[in-house]
Design a protein around this motif. Structure first.
Motif, mmCIF file in Angstrom:
data_model
loop_
_atom_site.group_PDB
_atom_site.id
_atom_site.type_symbol
_atom_site.label_atom_id
_atom_site.label_comp_id
_atom_site.label_asym_id
_atom_site.label_seq_id
_atom_site.Cartn_x
_atom_site.Cartn_y
_atom_site.Cartn_z
ATOM 1 N N ALA A 47 -93.482 1.088 -22.196
ATOM 2 C CA ALA A 47 -93.129 1.930 -23.339
ATOM 3 C C ALA A 47 -94.190 1.848 -24.411
ATOM 4 N N LYS A 48 -94.769 0.678 -24.587
ATOM 5 C CA LYS A 48 -95.799 0.526 -25.602
ATOM 6 C C LYS A 48 -97.024 1.361 -25.276
ATOM 7 N N GLU A 49 -97.296 1.554 -23.991
ATOM 8 C CA GLU A 49 -98.492 2.281 -23.592
ATOM 9 C C GLU A 49 -98.253 3.796 -23.532
ATOM 10 N N ALA A 50 -96.976 4.211 -23.577
ATOM 11 C CA ALA A 50 -96.678 5.636 -23.468
ATOM 12 C C ALA A 50 -97.230 6.385 -24.672
ATOM 13 N N PHE A 51 -98.103 7.339 -24.412
ATOM 14 C CA PHE A 51 -98.683 8.159 -25.472
ATOM 15 C C PHE A 51 -99.179 9.461 -24.859
ATOM 16 N N PRO A 52 -98.910 10.579 -25.512
ATOM 17 C CA PRO A 52 -98.126 10.718 -26.744
ATOM 18 C C PRO A 52 -96.634 10.642 -26.476
ATOM 19 N N GLU A 53 -95.890 10.365 -27.522
ATOM 20 C CA GLU A 53 -94.436 10.279 -27.427
ATOM 21 C C GLU A 53 -93.759 11.484 -28.055
ATOM 22 N N LYS A 54 -94.552 12.331 -28.718
ATOM 23 C CA LYS A 54 -94.013 13.520 -29.387
ATOM 24 C C LYS A 54 -95.180 14.480 -29.641
ATOM 25 N N ALA A 55 -94.900 15.566 -30.311
ATOM 26 C CA ALA A 55 -95.945 16.548 -30.620
ATOM 27 C C ALA A 55 -97.060 15.915 -31.438
ATOM 28 N N ILE A 56 -98.294 16.371 -31.211
ATOM 29 C CA ILE A 56 -99.452 15.911 -31.973
ATOM 30 C C ILE A 56 -99.747 16.952 -33.048
ATOM 31 N N THR A 57 -99.736 16.515 -34.295
ATOM 32 C CA THR A 57 -99.982 17.407 -35.426
ATOM 33 C C THR A 57 -101.448 17.347 -35.824
ATOM 34 N N VAL A 58 -102.081 18.510 -35.914
ATOM 35 C CA VAL A 58 -103.462 18.605 -36.373
ATOM 36 C C VAL A 58 -103.449 19.244 -37.758
ATOM 37 N N ILE A 59 -103.884 18.505 -38.742
ATOM 38 C CA ILE A 59 -103.952 19.028 -40.109
ATOM 39 C C ILE A 59 -105.229 19.838 -40.269
ATOM 40 N N VAL A 60 -105.059 21.078 -40.687
ATOM 41 C CA VAL A 60 -106.181 21.947 -41.045
ATOM 42 C C VAL A 60 -106.140 22.068 -42.575
ATOM 43 N N ILE B 68 -105.045 24.003 -24.721
ATOM 44 C CA ILE B 68 -104.246 22.857 -24.270
ATOM 45 C C ILE B 68 -102.917 23.338 -23.703
ATOM 46 N N ARG B 69 -102.311 24.315 -24.360
ATOM 47 C CA ARG B 69 -101.038 24.848 -23.870
ATOM 48 C C ARG B 69 -101.216 25.586 -22.539
ATOM 49 N N LYS B 70 -102.217 26.465 -22.475
ATOM 50 C CA LYS B 70 -102.435 27.269 -21.267
ATOM 51 C C LYS B 70 -102.730 26.393 -20.048
ATOM 52 N N ASN B 71 -103.490 25.332 -20.265
ATOM 53 C CA ASN B 71 -103.923 24.490 -19.152
ATOM 54 C C ASN B 71 -103.051 23.255 -18.965
ATOM 55 N N GLN B 72 -101.985 23.159 -19.756
ATOM 56 C CA GLN B 72 -101.037 22.052 -19.639
ATOM 57 C C GLN B 72 -101.752 20.700 -19.653
ATOM 58 N N LEU B 73 -102.608 20.529 -20.644
ATOM 59 C CA LEU B 73 -103.409 19.312 -20.733
ATOM 60 C C LEU B 73 -102.687 18.179 -21.453
ATOM 61 N N CYS B 74 -101.580 18.484 -22.126
ATOM 62 C CA CYS B 74 -100.854 17.454 -22.870
ATOM 63 C C CYS B 74 -99.356 17.666 -22.636
ATOM 64 N N PRO B 75 -98.604 16.586 -22.425
ATOM 65 C CA PRO B 75 -97.166 16.741 -22.157
ATOM 66 C C PRO B 75 -96.365 17.206 -23.370
#
Length: 350
Positions: A28-41, A60-67
């Motif tokens: 569980a400690k190694e699980a990443f990401p655990e939720k959406a990743i927010t990018v601040i612009v 990233i969405r089109k290629n399913q690169l992140c869960p």
């Protein structure tokens, strides 16, 4: 009493449960990401930085690169410093990132922010674009060399439209440094569209645009004098560089991704790999090409060297900040009090 197999069963079950818990806990400690990743612009939606990040978001969405999804959060204001401060103060767990170009260097150097690159974990550099120096079509100048010579002969007479403390401002400062004695007068204008309006309206004599902005605005009554790249821009092969015209100035924009200081190394590695995979997609390369951006990618020690060199390049820039205005409210109050006293004294003498 000796432990028989029957008596040992509870101990064995406990040991197995404990081992399983430890293994699950470690996983569980190694699980990443655990939720959406927010990018601040740190700029408004629809601007160049926002468009850039949303290209990565879509790839990233089109290629399913992140869960989990990538969420873009626009925190505009104060030349990008509101958003960069929020990113700096975010929890360093890898779920909040900042995408900010050279504004992270210039804001600190100019004094608009007391934080800078050293207050973040550099993740990657993922794109590079040049700067075009432009004037209106009615300008008497046909070359940057001639304009700079006039800026030496008549210092502070030519107005450069810019955002004070932003990379566009530093393009002008690099031009001044590139031909000693040349001096511009700076005025606050805003983003690319506002600079275009100021240039066409005759309120400023020259300004700088990104290559993509110039491509968009070139038919609107403006003329390019030079690019500030090391070599000619592929999009405009007939446009000479500043260095070709005797002005030793090179400047451009590079897009950087930053994580809050203290983000764990395994999570930084995951994010760097995610950006690398995204950068390699045809979608990103095509879209960056449409924006006249070089699909540049850098991580690790080369990235750290780039960060150090871009910070060092600003140390030789001389800042001439506007003279502070006098405290107008206090002056008005003083005049009112003096007038009241004068009237009162005249009344007493009658």
């Amino acid at each position: 009493m000796p432990l028989t197999p029957i008596r040992m069963r509870p101990f064995l079950r406990f040991a197995v449960s404990l081992l399983a818990s430890l293994c699950l806990g470690a996983g569980a400690k190694e699980a990443f990401p655990e939720k959406a990743i927010t990018v601040i612009v740190p700029f408004a939606a629809g601007g160049g930085s926002d468009v850039f990040v949303r290209i990565f978001q879509e790839a990233i969405r089109k290629n399913q690169l992140c869960p989990f999804p990538i969420v873009v959060k626009n925190l505009a204001g104060a030349g990008g410093t509101i958003g960069s401060r929020a990113a700096k103060e975010a929890k360093p767990d890898g779920h909040t990132l900042l995408c900010l170009h050279d504004g992270i260097y210039t804001a600190q150097h100019y004094g608009n922010a007391d934080w800078g690159p050293s207050d973040f974990e550099p993740l990657a550099a993922t794109g590079r674009s040049g700067v075009v120096v432009a004037v209106s079509e009615s300008s008497p100048f046909e070359s940057l060399h001639d304009l700079m010579k006039e800026a030496i002969r008549r210092p502070y007479q030519y107005v450069f439209g810019t955002n004070l403390g932003a990379p566009n401002h530093y393009s002008a400062l690099f031009l001044q440094e590139g031909m000693p004695g040349a001096k511009f007068r700076f005025t606050q204008t805003g983003g690319g569209a506002k600079r275009l309006a100021q240039l066409k309206g005759g309120h400023v004599d020259l300004t700088g645009f990104s290559v993509a902005e110039y491509e968009q605005f070139k038919a609107a009554g403006i003329r390019a004098l030079a690019t500030m790249s090391e070599e000619r821009e592929p999009s405009f092969p007939n446009l000479p560089t500043a260095k070709e015209q005797g002005v030793n100035a090179v400047h451009g924009l590079m897009q950087f991704w930053w994580a809050p200081k203290g983000t764990p190394e395994p999570r930084l590695s995951y994010l760097q790999n995610l950006l690398r995979q995204t950068m390699e997609t045809d979608f990103v390369r095509t879209r960056l090409g449409n924006l006249h951006m070089e699909p540049f990618f850098q991580v690790g020690e080369p990235l750290l060297e780039t960060v150090r060199s871009r910070s060092a390049n600003l140390r030789g820039i001389t800042l001439e900040k506007p003279t502070p205005l006098p405290p107008l409210p206090e002056l008005v109050l003083g005049v009112v009090v003096a007038c009241f006293f004068f009237v009162w004294r005249e009344g007493k003498m009658q």
